[in-house]
Design a protein around this motif. Structure first.
Motif, short mmCIF file in Angstrom:
data_model
loop_
_atom_site.label_atom_id
_atom_site.label_comp_id
_atom_site.label_asym_id
_atom_site.label_seq_id
_atom_site.Cartn_x
_atom_site.Cartn_y
_atom_site.Cartn_z
N THR A 111 10.70 6.71 -7.23
CA THR A 111 9.33 6.23 -7.13
C THR A 111 9.12 5.67 -5.73
OG1 THR A 111 9.50 5.60 -9.43
CG2 THR A 111 7.61 4.75 -8.21
N ILE A 112 8.01 6.01 -5.13
CA ILE A 112 7.79 5.57 -3.75
C ILE A 112 6.52 4.75 -3.65
CG2 ILE A 112 7.28 6.35 -1.40
CD1 ILE A 112 9.22 8.68 -1.95
N PHE A 113 6.66 3.60 -3.04
CA PHE A 113 5.55 2.71 -2.80
C PHE A 113 5.32 2.69 -1.30
CE2 PHE A 113 3.26 -1.10 -4.59
CZ PHE A 113 2.58 -1.40 -3.43
N LEU A 114 4.20 3.26 -0.89
CA LEU A 114 3.97 3.50 0.52
C LEU A 114 2.88 2.55 1.03
CD1 LEU A 114 4.56 5.61 2.80
CD2 LEU A 114 2.80 7.01 1.78
N VAL A 115 3.17 1.91 2.13
CA VAL A 115 2.15 1.08 2.77
C VAL A 115 1.77 1.78 4.06
CG1 VAL A 115 1.90 -1.01 4.14
CG2 VAL A 115 2.66 -1.17 1.79
N GLU A 116 0.49 2.01 4.27
CA GLU A 116 0.11 2.83 5.43
C GLU A 116 -1.21 2.39 6.05
OE1 GLU A 116 0.58 4.92 7.71
OE2 GLU A 116 2.64 5.38 7.24
N GLN A 117 -1.30 2.62 7.35
CA GLN A 117 -2.59 2.52 8.03
C GLN A 117 -3.21 3.90 8.10
OE1 GLN A 117 -3.92 -0.06 10.42
NE2 GLN A 117 -2.12 -1.30 10.90
N ASN A 118 -2.33 4.89 8.13
CA ASN A 118 -2.79 6.27 8.18
C ASN A 118 -3.24 6.67 6.78
OD1 ASN A 118 -3.11 9.01 8.46
ND2 ASN A 118 -1.32 9.25 9.79
N ALA A 119 -4.45 6.23 6.42
CA ALA A 119 -4.91 6.32 5.04
C ALA A 119 -5.04 7.77 4.57
CB ALA A 119 -6.24 5.60 4.90
N GLN A 120 -5.56 8.61 5.44
CA GLN A 120 -5.76 10.02 5.10
C GLN A 120 -4.45 10.65 4.62
OE1 GLN A 120 -8.81 12.03 5.85
NE2 GLN A 120 -7.70 13.33 4.43
N MET A 121 -3.45 10.53 5.47
CA MET A 121 -2.14 11.08 5.20
C MET A 121 -1.55 10.49 3.92
SD MET A 121 -0.66 13.24 7.13
CE MET A 121 0.83 13.86 7.84
N ALA A 122 -1.60 9.17 3.82
CA ALA A 122 -0.98 8.49 2.70
C ALA A 122 -1.64 8.89 1.38
CB ALA A 122 -1.05 6.97 2.90
N LEU A 123 -2.98 8.89 1.39
CA LEU A 123 -3.68 9.21 0.14
C LEU A 123 -3.44 10.66 -0.27
CD1 LEU A 123 -7.03 7.30 0.69
CD2 LEU A 123 -5.28 6.81 -1.02
N SER A 124 -3.28 11.53 0.73
CA SER A 124 -3.14 12.95 0.39
C SER A 124 -1.82 13.24 -0.29
CB SER A 124 -3.31 13.81 1.65
OG SER A 124 -2.24 13.55 2.53
N ILE A 125 -0.80 12.40 -0.12
CA ILE A 125 0.45 12.68 -0.82
C ILE A 125 0.65 11.78 -2.04
CG2 ILE A 125 1.58 13.47 1.31
CD1 ILE A 125 3.31 10.89 1.11
N SER A 126 -0.25 10.82 -2.25
CA SER A 126 -0.05 9.87 -3.35
C SER A 126 -0.81 10.29 -4.59
CB SER A 126 -0.53 8.48 -2.93
OG SER A 126 0.07 8.08 -1.74
N SER A 127 -0.39 9.71 -5.72
CA SER A 127 -1.18 9.94 -6.93
C SER A 127 -2.11 8.76 -7.18
CB SER A 127 -0.26 10.17 -8.13
OG SER A 127 0.65 9.11 -8.25
N LEU A 128 -1.64 7.56 -6.81
CA LEU A 128 -2.47 6.38 -6.99
C LEU A 128 -2.64 5.69 -5.65
CD1 LEU A 128 -1.21 4.44 -10.15
CD2 LEU A 128 -3.47 5.43 -9.80
N GLY A 129 -3.77 5.04 -5.49
CA GLY A 129 -3.96 4.31 -4.24
C GLY A 129 -4.59 2.94 -4.50
N PHE A 130 -4.20 1.99 -3.65
CA PHE A 130 -4.79 0.65 -3.73
C PHE A 130 -5.31 0.30 -2.36
CE2 PHE A 130 -1.40 0.98 -6.80
CZ PHE A 130 -2.00 0.53 -7.97
N VAL A 131 -6.48 -0.30 -2.32
CA VAL A 131 -7.05 -0.71 -1.04
C VAL A 131 -7.02 -2.23 -0.98
CG1 VAL A 131 -9.04 -0.64 0.47
CG2 VAL A 131 -8.54 1.30 -1.02
N MET A 132 -6.50 -2.73 0.13
CA MET A 132 -6.31 -4.17 0.24
C MET A 132 -7.18 -4.72 1.36
SD MET A 132 -2.62 -5.86 0.19
CE MET A 132 -2.47 -7.58 -0.22
N GLU A 133 -7.81 -5.88 1.09
CA GLU A 133 -8.58 -6.56 2.12
C GLU A 133 -8.32 -8.05 2.01
OE1 GLU A 133 -12.75 -5.50 1.89
OE2 GLU A 133 -12.24 -3.45 2.50
N THR A 134 -7.96 -8.67 3.08
CA THR A 134 -7.69 -10.12 3.18
C THR A 134 -7.04 -10.69 1.93
OG1 THR A 134 -9.94 -10.61 2.46
CG2 THR A 134 -9.52 -10.60 4.84
#
Lengths: 240, 405
Positions: free
Chosen positions: A192-215
C-alpha cells in the motif's frame, strides 16, 4: 468486499510546541491501494507522515494500522509493524555507501536471506543503484538519491510505504521514471502506498483515492479520478 | 584572493581579541596589558601562518588527475605489506619501547596512551555518533575521583573500584545525555561544556568529600596478584604497578583493549546505527533506529572508557586534584579526535602521540612552545582537513571488491 482499511487516521491533532499543525485529520488508506495527499507548502502534508511514523507524536486522535492502534508508539516500534517512509528532500545517509544505506533500511530485520532478496529486488527496480553500490550516498545525483531513499524504505519490507514528495526537484523524465516505479512496487508486491505530492496531476493520475489538505485540515477527500475533475482542485492544484 | 584572505584575517583577529581579552587579560583582578598583547600576538601569529599556508596552497599548480600525494603513496606502500606484519611490528616496537627509553620518555608515552584512550572514547560520541561533546574530561574526572575516594574512604582495591568507577562514569554519561537528546550542534556543545565545568566545580568546592583544590592523595597503586610458593605453602604475592615501565605496560594493555572494543563497536549494528544518526537523525529514526537509546549508549560507552583512563591516572599519580580536569583537557581530547580523522582509530592513535608529544619536543623553544604547537595544529588542519588518517569504512571496501568481481 469491504476490507478494513490498512491505515486509518481519526481526528488527529499534532502540535509543534504551540503551533497547531494538524487540526483534526481523518483519512484512510485501503489495503493494496495507492493513496495521495496533495496540498500547498506548509499545509501539513509532511507533518501528517511524520505523525503516522511517530516522529512527531500526535497529541490527540487515533491512528489505526492493520487493526491496531499505533499512536503513542515510538518510531522504531511503528517501523517494525510495517510502515516505512522515504522522507522529503531525499534524506539519505550522505557518507554511507549505497549498500550501507540500503542495509540501514533493513535495520530492524534479522532474516538475512529475506534482506538479500529484497536488496536484489530493489536493484531490480533501480538498476542504477547496483552500479553505484559502493559509492557514497551524497555523491549520487538527485534522482539517484530519490531512488535510494525509496529503496531504503522498501528494505524494511513495509506493508505501507509512505513517500514524501518523491518528485521534488527532479527533471520531468526522472519524475516519470519514479512514478512508473511506484506503480510497479504497488502492483508487484501489493504494498500500500501513501503518496504526498505537490505534483497533483501526476499523483492523482496514479492513485485511487486522494485527499486535499489546506492549513492543517483535510478539505476534500474523494476518488482520485473525481478530484481530477473537481473544479476547486483544478483551479488550485492542477493549474487549469 | 589575497585581499579576501587579509580581510578575513583582520575580522577573525578582531573577534579573537574580543573573546580572548577578558579571559586572559586579568590576573589577580589586575588588568595586565602585556599579557593580553602576548596572547594576542600568539593568536595573530597563528592566523598569519594560516594565511601564508593558504597562499602557498593557492599558488600550487594543478595536479594531473592521476596524481597522488605522498601520504597516499606511502599508504599504498604500507598496505602492500600484510596487515599482520604491520600490526605485529607496531605492537613489538611499542612493547619493547620502555626497555630502550629513559624515564622521561616513558612518562610522556604514558600520557600519550592515556590521551589515546580518551580520544578513542570520545570518538564514539563525536566521531561515530556525531554529538559534539566539550565536557568529556568530566568523565575522566569521575573515574579518577571514584577510585580515589573508594580507595581512601573504603579501602577498596583498584580492581574492585574500577567497575564501580566505570558504572558511575556511564551513569554520568546518561545524566548528561538524557536532557540533551533533542539538541544538536552548537546547543549540545554549550550544554556539555557547562556539564564539564559543573563536575569540576563540584570537585573543587565539596571540601568535606574531595578536599577541594588540595586534591586527594595517598591512593594505593593498582596491584597484580600472582601465586608463589613460599615457606612451603601457596601464597599470593602482590606486585604493585608503580614503576614507570610497569605503568606503561598497564596503560598499554588498556589501550589495546580499548582499540579492540571500539573497533568491534564500530563494525557492529550499534556502530552502524551511530553513523546513521550522525548522518541524518530523522532518516535513522525512520529506518527504525531507536535513537534515544542508541545516543544514550554512545554517551555511556564513551564515558566508560574515560572513567577507566581516569582511574588509571589517579592510581598512577596517587594524587588527583580538580585542576587536572580543566576545559583545556576536553579541548585537547577533541583535537585528537578531529586531527586524527573523525571516526578513525589509527588516526586517533597517531594524533594522540603527536599532540601530546609535540609540546614536549618543543620544550627547547621555551616560551614559544605553545606557538609552535598551535602552528603545527593549524598547518595540519589546513593540509589535511579530513584528519591525519581519514576513516575508511570497512564495509564499503568489502562491497566495492564484491561489485568489482
Amino acid at each position: 468486499m469491504n476490507k478494513p482499511p490498512l491505515l486509518q487516521l481519526k481526528d488527529v491533532h499534532t502540535f509543534y510546541d504551540n503551533i497547531h499543525a494538524l487540526k483534526g485529520i481523518s483519512l484512510s488508506a485501503p489495503q493494496g491501494a495507492i493513496v495521495c495527499l496533495i496540498g500547498a507548502n506548509g499545509a501539513g502534508k509532511s507533518t501528517t507522515l511524520m505523525t503516522i511514523c511517530g516522529v512527531e507524536p500526535s497529541r490527540q486522535g487515533e491512528i489505526i494500522f492493520d487493526g491496531q492502534p499505533i499512536h503513542g508508539l515510538r518510531p522504531e516500534q511503528i517501523t517494525s509493524r510495517g510502515i516505512a517512509q522515504s522522507p522529503e528532500g531525499r534524506q539519505i545517509f550522505p557518507r554511507m555507501s549505497v549498500f550501507e544505506n540500503l542495509e540501514m533500511g533493513a535495520f530492524l530485520r534479522k532474516d538475512k536471506e529475506g534482506i538479500q532478496n529484497d536488496m536484489d529486488w530493489v536493484f531490480n527496480l533501480f538498476p542504477v543503484l547496483k552500479d553505484r553500490i559502493g559509492q557514497l550516498g551524497g555523491t549520487l545525483s538527485g534522482g539517484e538519491q530519490q531512488m535510494l531513499a525509496i529503496g531504503r524504505a522498501l528494505m524494511a519490507r513495509p506493508k505501507l510505504l509512505l513517500l514524501d514528495e518523491p518528485s521534488l526537484g527532479l527533471a520531468p523524465k526522472m519524475v516519470e521514471k519514479i512514478f512508473e516505479t511506484i506503480i510497479e512496487i504497488n502492483q508487484k508486491s501489493g504494498t500500500t502506498i501513501f503518496l504526498v505530492e505537490q505534483n497533483a496531476q501526476m499523483a492523482l493520475s496514479i492513485s485511487s483515492l486522494g485527499f486535499v489538505m489546506e492549513t492543517g485540515r483535510i478539505v476534500i477527500s474523494d476518488k482520485a479520478s473525481a478530484l481530477l475533475e473537481n473544479e476547486r482542485v483544478k483551479k488550485a492544484y492542477l493549474g487549469e | 584572493m589575497v585581499r579576501q584572505e587579509l580581510k578575513k584575517l583582520v575580522i577573525y583577529s578582531f573577534f579573537l581579541a574580543i573573546i580572548i581579552t577578558p579571559m586572559v587579560g586579568f590576573k589577580n583582578a589586575d588588568f595586565d596589558a602585556v599579557r593580553v598583547l602576548q596572547t594576542l600576538a600568539v593568536l595573530i601569529g597563528i592566523l598569519v601562518l594560516n594565511l601564508i599556508v593558504k597562499l602557498v596552497r593557492s599558488k600550487r599548480p594543478q595536479r594531473a588527475p592521476g596524481y597522488k600525494a605522498w601520504t597516499e603513496r606511502a599508504r599504498e606502500r604500507i598496505e602492500l605489506i600484510p596487515k599482520l606484519y604491520t600490526l605485529g611490528g607496531l605492537i613489538l616496537i611499542t612493547a619493547v619501547f620502555p626497555v630502550f627509553a629513559d624515564n622521561y620518555m616513558i612518562d610522556v608515552a604514558i600520557t600519550c596512551l592515556i590521551y589515546i584512550t580518551l580520544g578513542l572514547g570520545l570518538n564514539i560520541v563525536v566521531g561515530l555518533c556525531g554529538l559534539l561533546d566539550l565536557g568529556y574530561i568530566a568523565f575522566y574526572a569521575v573515574g579518577a575521583y571514584t577510585y580515589s575516594l573508594l580507595n581512601l574512604k573504603l579501602g577498596l582495591s583498584f580492581w574492585a573500584a574500577l567497575p564501580i568507577g566505570v558504572v558511575l562514569g556511564m551513569t554520568c554519561g546518561c545524566i548528561i545525555g538524557y536532557p540533551t537528546l533533542k539538541m544538536r550542534g552548537d546547543y549540545l556543545a554549550i550544554v556539555t561544556l557547562g556539564f564539564g565545568e559543573i563536575i569540576r566545580l563540584v570537585l573543587n568546592n565539596w571540601d568535606s568529600l574531595t578536599a577541594g583544590p588540595n586534591g586527594l592523595f595517598g591512593m594505593q597503586r593498582a596491584a597484580l596478584y600472582y601465586p608463589t610458593i613460599q615457606e612451603g605453602g601457596l601464597n599470593w604475592a602482590i606486585y604493585n604497578i608503580k614503576s614507570l615501565p610497569s605503568l606503561y605496560y598497564f596503560i598499554y594493555v588498556i589501550v589495546i583493549l580499548t582499540i579492540i572494543g571500539v573497533r568491534r563497536l564500530d563494525n557492529s549494528r550499534i556502530g552502524r546505527a551511530w553513523v546513521a544518526i550522525r548522518e541524518d537523525e530523522t532518516a535513522a529514526e525512520l529506518s527504525g533506529v531507536p535513537t534515544t537509546w542508541i545516543k544514550l549508549l554512545a554517551y555511556a560507552l564513551g564515558a566508560g572508557f574515560a572513567s577507566v583512563a581516569g582511574a588509571f591516572f589517579a592510581a598512577k599519580l596517587s594524587y588527583t586534584n580538580p585542576n587536572f580536569f580543566l576545559f583545556m583537557e576536553s579541548c585537547i581530547v577533541l583535537c585528537i579526535v578531529v586531527l586524527g580523522g573523525v571516526g578513525s582509530i589509527p588516526g586517533i592513535v597517531v594524533a594522540g602521540i603527536v599532540l601530546i608529544a609535540a609540546p614536549e619536543i618543543f620544550r627547547g623553544l621555551e616560551s614559544y612552545r605553545m606557538l609552535a604547537f598551535g602552528a603545527i595544529m593549524t598547518i595540519m588542519m589546513i593540509l589535511k582537513p579530513e584528519g591525519l588518517i581519514p576513516a575508511k569504512r570497512l564495509k564499503r571496501e568489502l562491497v566495492e571488491t564484491q561489485a568489482n568481481e
